[in-house]
Design a protein around this motif. Structure first.
Motif, short mmCIF file in Angstrom:
data_model
loop_
_atom_site.label_atom_id
_atom_site.label_comp_id
_atom_site.label_asym_id
_atom_site.label_seq_id
_atom_site.Cartn_x
_atom_site.Cartn_y
_atom_site.Cartn_z
N THR A 58 71.80 12.57 -26.20
CA THR A 58 72.23 11.52 -26.72
C THR A 58 70.41 12.18 -28.23
O THR A 58 69.73 12.17 -27.52
CB THR A 58 71.53 10.01 -26.36
OG1 THR A 58 72.47 9.17 -25.54
CG2 THR A 58 70.20 9.63 -27.87
N ASP A 59 70.94 12.16 -29.43
CA ASP A 59 70.19 12.31 -29.88
C ASP A 59 68.72 12.15 -30.27
O ASP A 59 69.74 9.98 -30.59
CB ASP A 59 70.81 12.46 -31.38
CG ASP A 59 71.74 13.87 -31.41
OD1 ASP A 59 71.93 15.09 -30.20
OD2 ASP A 59 73.28 13.86 -32.04
N TRP A 60 67.58 11.96 -30.65
CA TRP A 60 66.52 11.22 -31.43
C TRP A 60 66.00 11.61 -32.41
O TRP A 60 65.87 12.57 -32.60
CB TRP A 60 66.06 11.38 -30.22
CG TRP A 60 65.83 10.78 -29.00
CD1 TRP A 60 67.14 11.16 -28.08
CD2 TRP A 60 65.40 9.15 -27.89
NE1 TRP A 60 66.68 10.26 -26.83
CE2 TRP A 60 65.96 9.25 -27.01
CE3 TRP A 60 64.79 8.65 -29.19
CZ2 TRP A 60 65.86 8.07 -26.52
CZ3 TRP A 60 64.58 7.16 -27.85
CH2 TRP A 60 65.38 6.68 -27.09
N SER A 61 65.62 10.81 -33.41
CA SER A 61 65.02 11.58 -34.63
C SER A 61 63.23 10.95 -34.32
O SER A 61 62.92 9.58 -34.18
CB SER A 61 65.45 10.58 -35.65
OG SER A 61 65.17 10.01 -36.80
N SER B 49 59.96 7.95 -32.06
CA SER B 49 60.89 8.45 -31.99
C SER B 49 62.27 7.44 -31.84
O SER B 49 62.06 6.32 -31.19
CB SER B 49 61.56 9.78 -30.30
OG SER B 49 61.08 10.66 -30.78
N ARG C 138 66.34 6.16 -30.85
CA ARG C 138 67.63 7.02 -30.39
C ARG C 138 68.38 7.04 -32.03
O ARG C 138 68.79 5.77 -32.60
CB ARG C 138 68.30 6.10 -29.90
CG ARG C 138 69.07 7.04 -28.59
CD ARG C 138 69.93 6.27 -27.64
NE ARG C 138 71.17 5.48 -27.69
CZ ARG C 138 71.16 4.11 -26.69
NH1 ARG C 138 70.25 4.02 -25.59
NH2 ARG C 138 72.22 3.82 -26.76
#
Length: 281
Positions: A2-5, A16, A18
């Motif tokens: 999973t990417d996180w900002s 952060s 998701r």
């Protein structure tokens, strides 16, 4: 994976979100724009990785910067929004049938266009309202040159970094005051005072010199993490002291059905915790 900002606005604190699905990622002349989907907050807009607004909690921010000054004023016909390219602020202002004309000044036309496409729920048709005059220009230049006559001016700025920095200066606030009609109200976004105390202190120093009534009020917005957010309030009138009974009457007459705002919340928002009150001097 999973990417996180991850937002790193503060030197020693980060949050952060998701990223379930990235919808838009592009750089304009002024900033990097991203829109992604998050399970809790829906679609999220970031500028240079700093959260600007989300479908999930934007109503808190937009309602408190619009309904508080408009209902306190009681007769606002002409409103100016500086910034607000996503259209959320215009959406809330235009819910007031008593408002005849809204001038919205946004520096980056790219923000408006992609918001219409990727965040349509935020503007909810506001850009098509004939009462809205959209001006693509630098807000500081516009305020310096405008003839004014606004009953309410709402400064929906980014943080004082890059293009938004000029909107936190004493000069800009002075021009904004000149653009107010008698009894007019200027409200501003002043960050989270627990983590960004200088934003509020500097604005309040300028407001105290300019206005007979200078203070701030608060609202808690989940994605603006670190405690309640402060909104600057400047006026030469007495609108801040409008009674709860009067606010309730105006609220009922306006036919609003807000997510967050109520007349009681309006009054309570001006009750400041000690640490915030001390920042006001």
């Amino acid at each position: 994976m999973t990417d996180w900002s991850t937002e790193k606005l503060h030197a020693d604190y980060a949050q952060s979100l998701r990223v379930d699905r990235l919808l838009y990622d592009s750089e304009t002349e002024h900033q990097r724009l991203r829109v992604f989907e998050n399970p809790t907050f829906g679609r999220v807009l970031t500028l240079d990785d700093v959260v600007q607004t989300t479908e999930g909690d934007n109503a808190i921010y937009h309602e408190m910067l619009t309904h508080v000054p408009i209902l306190a004023h009681g007769a606002a016909r002409h409103v100016c929004i500086v910034g607000g390219g996503d259209g959320g602020m215009a959406r809330e202002v235009l819910k007031h049938a008593s408002v005849d004309h809204v001038t919205m000044v946004e520096i980056d036309g790219g923000v408006v266009e992609f918001s219409k496409q990727y965040l349509p729920a935020l503007s909810a048709g506001a850009f098509d309202d004939p009462r809205l005059n959209l001006v693509i220009a630098d807000g500081a230049d516009f305020m310096r040159e405008t003839q004014g006559g606004f009953d309410v001016i709402i400064v929906d700025s980014t943080d004082p970094i890059g293009p938004g920095e000029v909107l936190f200066t004493d000069t800009f606030y002075g021009h904004a005051k000149r653009a107010l009609a008698p009894g007019g109200i200027l409200v501003t976004q002043n960050g989270v005072p627990f983590l960004q105390p200088d934003e509020l202190t500097n604005t309040m120093r300028a407001f105290t010199a300019l206005f007979a009534d200078a203070t701030c009020y608060l609202a808690t917005i989940p994605t603006y993490a670190g405690g309640p957010m402060a909104f600057g309030w400047g006026s030469d009138g007495d609108a801040r002291h409008t009674t709860l009974d009067v606010l309730q009457g105006r609220f009922a007459a306006a036919g609003l059905d807000p997510f967050y705002y109520t007349p009681a919340v309006h009054k309570a928002a001006f009750a400041l915790p000690g640490y915030v009150a001390r920042l006001l001097g």
